[in-house]
Design a protein around this motif. Structure first.
Motif, short mmCIF file in Angstrom:
data_model
loop_
_atom_site.label_atom_id
_atom_site.label_comp_id
_atom_site.label_asym_id
_atom_site.label_seq_id
_atom_site.Cartn_x
_atom_site.Cartn_y
_atom_site.Cartn_z
N VAL A 92 -5.68 -1.23 -2.86
CA VAL A 92 -6.11 0.13 -2.56
C VAL A 92 -7.43 0.46 -3.24
O VAL A 92 -8.28 1.14 -2.67
CB VAL A 92 -5.03 1.14 -3.00
CG1 VAL A 92 -5.47 2.57 -2.73
CG2 VAL A 92 -3.72 0.85 -2.27
N ILE A 93 -7.63 -0.03 -4.44
CA ILE A 93 -8.88 0.25 -5.14
C ILE A 93 -9.52 -1.05 -5.61
O ILE A 93 -8.87 -2.11 -5.67
CB ILE A 93 -8.66 1.18 -6.36
CG1 ILE A 93 -7.90 0.45 -7.47
CG2 ILE A 93 -7.92 2.45 -5.97
CD1 ILE A 93 -7.75 1.25 -8.74
N ARG A 94 -10.80 -0.95 -5.90
CA ARG A 94 -11.52 -2.07 -6.48
C ARG A 94 -12.00 -1.64 -7.87
O ARG A 94 -12.44 -0.51 -8.05
CB ARG A 94 -12.72 -2.45 -5.60
CG ARG A 94 -13.38 -3.76 -6.00
CD ARG A 94 -14.47 -4.12 -5.03
NE ARG A 94 -13.98 -4.42 -3.68
CZ ARG A 94 -13.46 -5.58 -3.33
NH1 ARG A 94 -13.38 -6.55 -4.20
NH2 ARG A 94 -13.03 -5.77 -2.10
N GLN A 95 -11.88 -2.54 -8.81
CA GLN A 95 -12.27 -2.21 -10.17
C GLN A 95 -13.31 -3.20 -10.66
O GLN A 95 -13.24 -4.39 -10.37
CB GLN A 95 -11.04 -2.28 -11.11
CG GLN A 95 -9.97 -1.28 -10.78
CD GLN A 95 -8.81 -1.32 -11.77
OE1 GLN A 95 -8.12 -2.32 -11.90
NE2 GLN A 95 -8.60 -0.23 -12.47
N ARG A 96 -14.29 -2.68 -11.41
CA ARG A 96 -15.27 -3.56 -12.01
C ARG A 96 -15.69 -2.96 -13.34
O ARG A 96 -15.64 -1.76 -13.55
CB ARG A 96 -16.49 -3.74 -11.10
CG ARG A 96 -17.32 -2.49 -10.95
CD ARG A 96 -18.47 -2.72 -9.98
NE ARG A 96 -19.25 -1.48 -9.81
CZ ARG A 96 -20.23 -1.14 -10.63
NH1 ARG A 96 -20.55 -1.91 -11.64
NH2 ARG A 96 -20.89 -0.01 -10.43
N VAL A 156 0.84 -1.20 0.00
CA VAL A 156 0.00 0.00 0.00
C VAL A 156 0.87 1.25 0.00
O VAL A 156 0.65 2.19 -0.78
CB VAL A 156 -0.94 -0.01 1.22
CG1 VAL A 156 -1.68 1.32 1.33
CG2 VAL A 156 -1.94 -1.15 1.10
N LEU A 157 1.88 1.26 0.85
CA LEU A 157 2.76 2.43 0.91
C LEU A 157 3.49 2.62 -0.41
O LEU A 157 3.62 3.74 -0.91
CB LEU A 157 3.77 2.28 2.06
CG LEU A 157 3.18 2.24 3.46
CD1 LEU A 157 4.29 2.12 4.49
CD2 LEU A 157 2.33 3.47 3.72
N HIS A 158 3.96 1.54 -0.95
CA HIS A 158 4.65 1.66 -2.23
C HIS A 158 3.69 2.15 -3.32
O HIS A 158 4.05 3.00 -4.13
CB HIS A 158 5.26 0.33 -2.64
CG HIS A 158 5.79 0.31 -4.03
ND1 HIS A 158 5.17 -0.35 -5.04
CD2 HIS A 158 6.85 0.93 -4.58
CE1 HIS A 158 5.86 -0.16 -6.17
NE2 HIS A 158 6.88 0.61 -5.91
N ALA A 159 2.50 1.61 -3.33
CA ALA A 159 1.53 2.02 -4.36
C ALA A 159 1.25 3.51 -4.27
O ALA A 159 1.18 4.20 -5.29
CB ALA A 159 0.24 1.22 -4.22
N LEU A 160 1.11 4.01 -3.07
CA LEU A 160 0.74 5.41 -2.92
C LEU A 160 1.95 6.35 -2.90
O LEU A 160 1.78 7.56 -2.79
CB LEU A 160 -0.08 5.59 -1.64
CG LEU A 160 -1.45 4.91 -1.69
CD1 LEU A 160 -2.18 5.05 -0.38
CD2 LEU A 160 -2.30 5.50 -2.82
N ARG A 213 -3.70 -0.71 -12.19
CA ARG A 213 -3.45 -2.12 -11.89
C ARG A 213 -2.63 -2.27 -10.62
O ARG A 213 -2.92 -3.13 -9.78
CB ARG A 213 -2.70 -2.74 -13.08
CG ARG A 213 -2.40 -4.21 -12.90
CD ARG A 213 -1.31 -4.63 -13.88
NE ARG A 213 -1.09 -6.06 -13.88
CZ ARG A 213 -1.61 -6.91 -14.74
NH1 ARG A 213 -2.40 -6.46 -15.68
NH2 ARG A 213 -1.35 -8.19 -14.67
N VAL A 214 -1.60 -1.45 -10.47
CA VAL A 214 -0.78 -1.52 -9.27
C VAL A 214 -1.63 -1.23 -8.03
O VAL A 214 -1.54 -1.92 -7.01
CB VAL A 214 0.40 -0.53 -9.36
CG1 VAL A 214 1.14 -0.44 -8.04
CG2 VAL A 214 1.35 -0.95 -10.47
N LEU A 215 -2.49 -0.22 -8.14
CA LEU A 215 -3.35 0.12 -7.01
C LEU A 215 -4.30 -1.03 -6.69
O LEU A 215 -4.54 -1.34 -5.52
CB LEU A 215 -4.15 1.39 -7.32
CG LEU A 215 -3.34 2.69 -7.28
CD1 LEU A 215 -4.16 3.84 -7.84
CD2 LEU A 215 -2.91 3.01 -5.85
#
Lengths: 117, 117
Positions: free
Chosen positions: A72-76, A23-27, A65-67
């Motif tokens: 961190v996020i949800r995608q649909r 999470v830290l790396h993603a953000l 995609r990384v997130l």
DNA sequence: AACGTATCACGACGAACATCGTACTACGAA
DNA sequence: TTCGTAGTACGATGTTCGTCGTGATACGTT
């Protein structure tokens, strides 16, 4: 027709499989932090296309995609669009206060002080 | 050559020059996160040598440098030792709640797993 | 079915990173 | 002054990352 299910499968980590380092790396990337901020302010049904980042389309896809893989996020999918949402409930449950602290810090950082650019 | 007084000058960013992205990136590495946790629990006068990380000495030096340049820790010399301290006041002032959220999440992460202790 | 739009997968490439070993410097003690 | 300890600087190396362009895929509309 029944497609081979390989195409539009979006894998998300379970709540307990969200890792702090990821999470830290993603953000830590400015583009991804901005995506998170956008999702926080614009709401839970934000398409990728409305994010006006300073990078190309494919790079935006990569960042989303990384997130997603960091939890961190949800995608649909909805039609041709892909809707993004912050996984606030999961993040708050797993790392209480973390998301608010980061998003608040980002706001403070971008228009809170006399910093250059 | 233009060597200033000593080679032991340690440069730290001013409080206003601490950037969120740098902090998140610094703490996204497991070794560096552990250093921060050690400093949080062991106190403000912890030498590099007591940190028993799974990496070599020079790598530990490198990680401490990254943390210092990101503004997460402050380092000062005392004899042959170099003492490390979390810049808690600066971080709390600049990014309220962030450090506590990250350190708390790290504890949760390490103690919540299926491992002992 | 054919078309247009939104998005993705893949490959590529340079930059940044984590890691190490070795040689070096600075300090305190003998 | 000589020695030992603590930490650094430097170079090398393999890996990961951010970025892009191109070609492919899925969906709604015509």
């Amino acid at each position: 027709m029944t497609r081979p299910e390989t195409a539009r499968d979006l894998t998300h980590p379970a709540r307990e499989d969200i890792h702090l380092g990821a999470v830290l790396h993603a953000l830590s990337d400015p583009s991804r932090l901005q995506i998170a901020r956008l999702l926080d302010t614009l709401g839970d049904e934000t398409s990728c296309s409305v994010m006006d980042l300073e990078v190309s389309k494919s790079t935006t896809t990569h960042h989303c995609r990384v997130l997603r893989e960091a939890g961190v996020i949800r995608q649909r999918y909805q039609g041709t669009a892909k809707l993004n949402a912050l996984r606030r409930a999961d993040l708050d449950a797993r790392f209480p206060g973390l998301l608010d602290a980061i998003l608040g810090a980002a706001d403070e950082c971008l228009h809170g002080g006399p910093h250059h650019r």
